[in-house]
Design an enzyme around this catalytic site. Structure first.
Site, PDB file in Angstrom:
ATOM      1  N   SER A   1      -5.275   4.894   5.669  1.00 55.53           N
ATOM      2  CA  SER A   1      -4.199   4.011   6.087  1.00 55.53           C
ATOM      3  C   SER A   1      -4.211   3.922   7.603  1.00 55.53           C
ATOM      4  O   SER A   1      -4.625   4.858   8.294  1.00 55.53           O
ATOM      5  CB  SER A   1      -2.857   4.580   5.615  1.00 55.53           C
ATOM      6  OG  SER A   1      -1.786   3.967   6.296  1.00 55.53           O
TER       7      SER A   1
ATOM      8  N   CYS B   1       0.964  -8.354   4.711  1.00 54.53           N
ATOM      9  CA  CYS B   1       0.547  -6.958   4.580  1.00 54.53           C
ATOM     10  C   CYS B   1      -0.959  -6.802   4.396  1.00 54.53           C
ATOM     11  O   CYS B   1      -1.719  -7.754   4.435  1.00 54.53           O
ATOM     12  CB  CYS B   1       1.373  -6.266   3.504  1.00 54.53           C
ATOM     13  SG  CYS B   1       3.064  -5.959   4.100  1.00 54.53           S
ATOM     14  N   ASP B   2      -1.370  -5.562   4.169  1.00 50.97           N
ATOM     15  CA  ASP B   2      -2.714  -5.077   4.479  1.00 50.97           C
ATOM     16  C   ASP B   2      -3.870  -5.951   4.010  1.00 50.97           C
ATOM     17  O   ASP B   2      -4.744  -6.305   4.795  1.00 50.97           O
ATOM     18  CB  ASP B   2      -2.893  -3.673   3.897  1.00 50.97           C
ATOM     19  CG  ASP B   2      -2.003  -2.652   4.556  1.00 50.97           C
ATOM     20  OD1 ASP B   2      -0.953  -3.042   5.108  1.00 50.97           O
ATOM     21  OD2 ASP B   2      -2.321  -1.460   4.509  1.00 50.97           O
ATOM     22  N   LYS B   3      -3.955  -6.257   2.725  1.00 47.41           N
ATOM     23  CA  LYS B   3      -5.120  -6.980   2.205  1.00 47.41           C
ATOM     24  C   LYS B   3      -4.884  -8.479   2.165  1.00 47.41           C
ATOM     25  O   LYS B   3      -5.823  -9.265   2.043  1.00 47.41           O
ATOM     26  CB  LYS B   3      -5.487  -6.473   0.798  1.00 47.41           C
ATOM     27  CG  LYS B   3      -5.584  -4.959   0.696  1.00 47.41           C
ATOM     28  CD  LYS B   3      -6.445  -4.350   1.780  1.00 47.41           C
ATOM     29  CE  LYS B   3      -6.334  -2.849   1.864  1.00 47.41           C
ATOM     30  NZ  LYS B   3      -5.018  -2.300   2.126  1.00 47.41           N
TER      31      LYS B   3
ATOM     32  N   GLU C   1      -6.986   4.803  -0.009  1.00 48.67           N
ATOM     33  CA  GLU C   1      -6.597   5.338   1.293  1.00 48.67           C
ATOM     34  C   GLU C   1      -6.176   6.795   1.153  1.00 48.67           C
ATOM     35  O   GLU C   1      -5.448   7.152   0.224  1.00 48.67           O
ATOM     36  CB  GLU C   1      -5.438   4.533   1.885  1.00 48.67           C
ATOM     37  CG  GLU C   1      -5.824   3.149   2.325  1.00 48.67           C
ATOM     38  CD  GLU C   1      -4.692   2.388   2.985  1.00 48.67           C
ATOM     39  OE1 GLU C   1      -4.986   1.393   3.655  1.00 48.67           O
ATOM     40  OE2 GLU C   1      -3.520   2.777   2.825  1.00 48.67           O
TER      41      GLU C   1
ATOM     42  N   ASP D   1       0.816  -1.209   0.000  1.00 49.08           N
ATOM     43  CA  ASP D   1       0.000   0.000   0.000  1.00 49.08           C
ATOM     44  C   ASP D   1       0.853   1.263   0.000  1.00 49.08           C
ATOM     45  O   ASP D   1       0.450   2.291  -0.552  1.00 49.08           O
ATOM     46  CB  ASP D   1      -0.933   0.005   1.216  1.00 49.08           C
ATOM     47  CG  ASP D   1      -2.180  -0.836   0.988  1.00 49.08           C
ATOM     48  OD1 ASP D   1      -2.082  -1.814   0.229  1.00 49.08           O
ATOM     49  OD2 ASP D   1      -3.232  -0.518   1.560  1.00 49.08           O
TER      50      ASP D   1
END
EC number: 4.2.1.9
Length: 559
Positions: A468, A119-121, A442, A78
């Site tokens: 974020s 990480c994020d997703k 974001e 991201d």
């Protein structure tokens, strides 16, 4: 064994010939086949070490009597995708990851899975897949990055984004920014604060799907390699005991995760991902559940961006289990929930110790008596909006100011850096929601610019996009319904007064119902921003932010 469907009997002789081509021995074809979902790549700092984690998992699986087989999952950084068209392609990967993992696991008839995200997703996507597939499943993440050091103080990627804003304000030199650039991200791993990746890895522990330390042991520690070996062993123990993902991911476990979320001060993105995970087990998770839990759950941690501590500090203080022990001691957790250890939450955490009461505040001395997140509703957000109140300064908890309206992120950033936003303003960024973006970008660049320009204690930002985990300040996202479907945020005009009341969970547009009705009658949907490829299909299927931006057929999107 499920894998016998692909390997046993005369009918599967052709498949066995292909397993022979893979190098399988006859002995291996009689053992449970464990899929290792590797999200290794060379473009995401949080994933560049995952190949080593995967090798350790394989050793653990083999040690415990299984046959490990690796297959891939995609992952987006991201931070690298931020501030340009690439951010439209971040959230959308969550569902691609879930769907593609489902396809691989069922096509090849795996008996069990070890998910290796970071990480994020990637983390929520694989949690969704785990719940959907309902196999024995263990998670082991790649681990957090160590904090950087600039001029003797710990810093992280959020500091870097804010440094760019400070440069625009003239309070930092180019050399200052360059020093940050070279020092804030010193190792591999997920960025070092309580941002989205680390939030979701910690909540994986809280759900019971990861072993102790999954969310906090730094990526560069050898302890993480040992953790990965134990994860491989643990999945075989689950297989032998018949423990499956949905025995662990239950309604009670999800509510436990939400409670831990409040205590840790996790990213607002958790309010997109927990509903999506819940959807996979048939649990209709209303984001409004957050408020009563937040009201009774003390905020015990102020990790970056809310405060000066980082994931390595949380790890040394006792990690997620120490936080859970604090909460369990005052009756805030369901301690009977099953976990990947084969034991209950209560059995796991009974001996956990809080080793640093400044990093993890005791429940009788919290940072605040209420949790880190709040869901705000009102005529501007009838279906809800989300704010990380643990990262909001006191003077912005209640705020009233004129709307400064922008129909995309880029225009808002230009206005902020151009000095056109002043104290008291409420920046509104719309048509950035799940459908309108599409992809719900974001807004880290705008929030960092506001902070870097010295406006963090006097300017709010409201959006149908998201934030974020590195964002701080009065940043209110996930405004639902979004502008693209005619939500009230589409009707805001320049100069309208917006009233924010976080303690009372209110977000109001100071415009009469009659005027709003007149504006709605004149409103027309915008032409789609993207008319080809995956984003076109995504925009047609995605639901509102308050439903977790899950995918649904058009007739089911308002169900």
């Amino acid at each position: 064994m499920i894998s016998d469907n692909a390997r046993a009997g005369m009918q599967q002789a052709p498949a066995r010939s292909l397993f022979n081509a893979l190098g399988f021995t006859p002995e291996e074809m009689k053992k449970p086949m464990v899929g290792i979902v590797s999200s290794f790549n060379e473009i995401v700092p949080g994933h560049m070490n995952i190949d080593k984690i995967v090798e350790a998992v394989k050793l653990g699986v083999a040690e415990a009597g299984g046959v490990p087989v690796v297959f891939p999952a995609i992952a987006v950084c991201d931070g690298i995708a931020m501030g340009h068209v690439g951010m439209k392609y971040s959230l959308v990967t969550r569902d691609l990851i879930a769907d593609s993992t489902e396809c691989m696991a069922i096509a090849h008839q795996f008996d069990a899975l070890v998910m290796v995200p970071n990480c994020d997703k990637n983390v929520p996507g694989l949690l969704m897949a785990a719940a959907r597939l309902n196999l024995p499943t263990v998670f082991v993440s790649g681990g957090p990055m160590l904090a950087g050091h600039v001029k003797g103080r710990k810093r992280s990627l959020s500091s870097m984004f804010e440094a760019v804003g400070s440069y625009a304000a003239g309070t930092m030199t180019e050399d200052d920014v360059c020093e940050y650039e070279n020092k804030v991200c010193p190792t591999c791993g997920s960025c070092s604060g309580m941002y989205t990746a680390n939030s979701m890895n910690c909540l994986t522990e809280a759900l019971g799907m990861g072993l102790r330390g999954n969310g906090t042991i730094p990526a560069v520690y050898s302890e993480r390699i040992r953790l990965a070996k134990h994860a491989g062993m643990a999945v075989m123990d689950m297989y032998n005991k018949g423990i499956k993902a949905r025995d662990i991911i239950t309604k009670d476990a999800i509510m436990n995760a939400l409670t831990v979320d409040m205590a840790l001060g996790c990213s607002t993105n958790s309010m997109l991902h927990l509903p999506a995970i819940a959807h996979e087990i048939g649990f209709d998770f209303d984001i409004s559940f957050a408020n009563p839990i937040s009201e009774r759950t003390p905020n015990l941690c102020h990790l970056a961006p809310a405060g000066p501590t980082y994931m390595e500090d949380l790890n040394e203080a006792g990690g997620v289990w120490a936080v859970m022990k604090e909460l369990a001691d005052i009756g805030l957790l369901n301690t009977d929930c099953m976990t990947v250890t084969g034991k209950t939450v209560g059995e796991n955490i009974k001996n956990a110790v809080n080793r640093d009461p400044e990093v993890i505040r005791p429940v009788d001395n919290p940072y605040s008596k209420t949790g880190g997140l709040a869901v705000l509703k009102g005529n501007l957000a009838p279906d809800g909006s989300v704010v990380k109140r643990s990262a909001v300064v006191d003077e912005m908890m209640v705020h009233e100011g004129p709307a400064r309206v922008f129909d995309c992120e880029e225009d808002a950033i230009a206005a902020i850096k151009g000095g056109k936003i002043v104290e008291g303003d409420v920046v509104v960024i719309r048509y950035e929601g799940p459908k309108g973006g599409p992809g719900m970008r974001e807004m880290l660049n705008p929030t960092s610019a506001i902070a870097g320009m010295g406006l963090g204690s006097s300017v709010a930002l409201i959006t149908d996009g998201r934030f974020s985990g590195a964002s701080r300040g009065a940043s209110i996202g996930h405004v639902s319904p979004e502008a693209a479907v005619g939500g009230p945020i589409a009707l805001v005009e320049e100069g309208d007064i917006i009233k924010i009341d976080i303690p009372n969970m209110k977000l109001e547009l100071d415009v009469s119902d009659e005027v709003l009705a007149e504006r709605k009658a004149k409103w027309q949907p915008r032409e789609p921003k993207v008319t080809t490829g995956y984003l076109k299909r995504y925009a047609a299927l995605v639901t509102s932010g308050n439903r977790g931006a899950i995918l649904a057929l058009p007739g089911e999107q308002n169900a």
